[in-house]
Design a protein around this motif. Sequence first.
Motif, PDB file in Angstrom:
ATOM      1  N   ARG A 174     197.445  24.219   6.045  1.00  0.00           N
ATOM      2  CA  ARG A 174     197.726  23.502   4.830  1.00  0.00           C
ATOM      3  C   ARG A 174     197.559  21.858   5.176  1.00  0.00           C
ATOM      4  O   ARG A 174     196.995  21.084   4.168  1.00  0.00           O
ATOM      5  CB  ARG A 174     198.932  23.680   4.458  1.00  0.00           C
ATOM      6  N   ALA A 175     197.767  21.346   6.184  1.00  0.00           N
ATOM      7  CA  ALA A 175     197.833  20.080   6.680  1.00  0.00           C
ATOM      8  C   ALA A 175     196.274  19.586   6.511  1.00  0.00           C
ATOM      9  O   ALA A 175     196.063  18.545   6.196  1.00  0.00           O
ATOM     10  CB  ALA A 175     198.482  19.814   8.173  1.00  0.00           C
ATOM     11  N   TRP A 178     201.075  26.222   8.613  1.00  0.00           N
ATOM     12  CA  TRP A 178     201.299  24.922   8.164  1.00  0.00           C
ATOM     13  C   TRP A 178     200.107  23.848   8.616  1.00  0.00           C
ATOM     14  O   TRP A 178     199.723  22.873   7.893  1.00  0.00           O
ATOM     15  CB  TRP A 178     202.524  24.221   8.703  1.00  0.00           C
ATOM     16  N   ARG A 179     199.435  24.165   9.697  1.00  0.00           N
ATOM     17  CA  ARG A 179     198.427  23.296  10.263  1.00  0.00           C
ATOM     18  C   ARG A 179     196.972  23.585   9.168  1.00  0.00           C
ATOM     19  O   ARG A 179     196.168  22.804   8.821  1.00  0.00           O
ATOM     20  CB  ARG A 179     197.874  23.819  11.580  1.00  0.00           C
ATOM     21  N   ASP A 217     194.000  26.114   3.887  1.00  0.00           N
ATOM     22  CA  ASP A 217     194.900  27.419   3.864  1.00  0.00           C
ATOM     23  C   ASP A 217     194.508  28.236   2.890  1.00  0.00           C
ATOM     24  O   ASP A 217     194.719  29.585   2.971  1.00  0.00           O
ATOM     25  CB  ASP A 217     196.170  27.075   3.611  1.00  0.00           C
ATOM     26  N   ALA A 273     201.726   9.237  12.004  1.00  0.00           N
ATOM     27  CA  ALA A 273     201.734  10.482  11.412  1.00  0.00           C
ATOM     28  C   ALA A 273     203.237  11.167  11.570  1.00  0.00           C
ATOM     29  O   ALA A 273     203.747  11.580  10.513  1.00  0.00           O
ATOM     30  CB  ALA A 273     200.875  11.410  11.825  1.00  0.00           C
ATOM     31  N   LEU A 312     206.350  11.719   8.738  1.00  0.00           N
ATOM     32  CA  LEU A 312     207.200  13.047   8.829  1.00  0.00           C
ATOM     33  C   LEU A 312     208.546  12.459   8.659  1.00  0.00           C
ATOM     34  O   LEU A 312     209.327  13.200   7.910  1.00  0.00           O
ATOM     35  CB  LEU A 312     206.466  13.872  10.020  1.00  0.00           C
ATOM     36  N   LEU A 321     198.469  17.426  14.730  1.00  0.00           N
ATOM     37  CA  LEU A 321     198.797  18.865  14.638  1.00  0.00           C
ATOM     38  C   LEU A 321     198.892  19.280  15.936  1.00  0.00           C
ATOM     39  O   LEU A 321     199.653  20.480  15.865  1.00  0.00           O
ATOM     40  CB  LEU A 321     197.379  19.472  14.217  1.00  0.00           C
ATOM     41  N   GLN A 360     196.141  24.104  16.707  1.00  0.00           N
ATOM     42  CA  GLN A 360     195.777  23.002  16.315  1.00  0.00           C
ATOM     43  C   GLN A 360     194.189  22.954  16.350  1.00  0.00           C
ATOM     44  O   GLN A 360     193.463  22.571  15.516  1.00  0.00           O
ATOM     45  CB  GLN A 360     195.988  21.681  17.395  1.00  0.00           C
TER      46      GLN A 360
END
Length: 339
Positions: A45-46, A42-43, A50, A332, A336, A184, A13
Motif C-alpha cells: 500500500r505504501a 502495508w508496504r 496493493d 518518513a 509517521l 519500508l 521491503q
Amino acid sequence: MTRRALITGITGQDGAYLARLLLGKGYDVVGGSRPSPARDLWRLRAVGIDRDVRIADLELLDSSNILSVIERERPHEIYNLAAQSVVHSSFRTPVLTGDADALGAARILEAIRKVDSSIRFYQASTSEMFGDTDESPQSETSAFCPRSPYGVAKLYAHWMTVNFRNADGLFACSGILFNHESPLRGREFVTRKITHGLAAIALGQCDCIELGNLDARRDWGFAADYVEGMWKMLQGKAPQDYVLATGRSHSVRNFCEAAATAVDLDLVWQGAGIDEKGIDSRTGRTIIRVSSDFYRPTERQPLVGNAAKAGRELGWRSTMSFPELVRTMAEADLKLARR
C-alpha cells in the motif's frame, strides 16, 4: 507477450520495491506469501501497488505447495526474497532459519527443474556470507566465512543456486547484496529502530532507545536501487552472480548522528563501551543507551562491497548517498510519528 514474475516474500521491503519496478515495466506480478488470515500488505500500500499484484499462498517449508504454485502460475522469472532475515534472531532459531532460508531455495530450484527449466531464478544472497573474510572490499571472488546461522543458511542457498546452474543448466543468479535500507524497513532492524526511535523522542513520544555496538560498521544503500540490480541480473545473456553495494561503510554511531540531525536533536556522546550514552545536549536527556542484550554473540568484521562487476556488466550503481538515505528514513518516521 506479457512477462510474469513470481516474487516470494513480496510483503517485505525488497518485495514491495521490486514489485513496483516490475509493474512499471509491464510485468504481471504474483506475490508469494505465507498463508495467513491477517496478511499485512502495508508496504504494498505504501508504494501504491496493493491492488495491482496477485497474492498466492506460498510456504517455503512445503515442497508440494511450491510445486503447485509454479505449475499454476507458470512465471517467466522467480525472485526468491522470502527469508527469516533477522540475523540476531537466527541465533535463537537456527533450525527454522535453515529450513526456510537454505532448504526453501533448494525446494524452489528443484520445482523449477521439474516444471519448466526455462524459468529464470534470482536468489537473494547476502554479505553476511562473507563474515570474517580477510579480504576487503569483498567481491564475487572473496572467500566466504559466515558467522551467524543466517549467513550459513544463505550460503547453502547460494551454492545450491550455483549447483543447479552448473549441473542442470538453469538460468539461476545470486545477488550478493550488502545492507540496503528504506522507510519500508522493519523496526526490528537497527537502522529503522534508530530512525523510528529518534523521531518519537523528538516529538516527546519516547524517552530512550537501546542499541548494541555503536562502532559496528556496515555498507548501507537504498533498497529501491538494489531491486533494479536484481532485475538486471535476470535480463543477461548468461546467469552469473553479482555483488551489489555502495563501496562505503559507516558505523551505527554515524547512522545515529545523521538521524538525530534529521529530526533536530543535538546528539553528543558520553562514556565509553557498555557505559556509553547518547545525550540530547539541549535538554541533557539520555536518548541512546548501549545494552549488552543487542550485541551479537559473534559480531562480524566490518564489511564493504566491491560492485565493480555489476557496474561493468549490468550498468548498475547505487544512486542514493548515505546522508540522503538516513534523512529520507528519519523524515518518513517523523511524519509517521506525527500521525
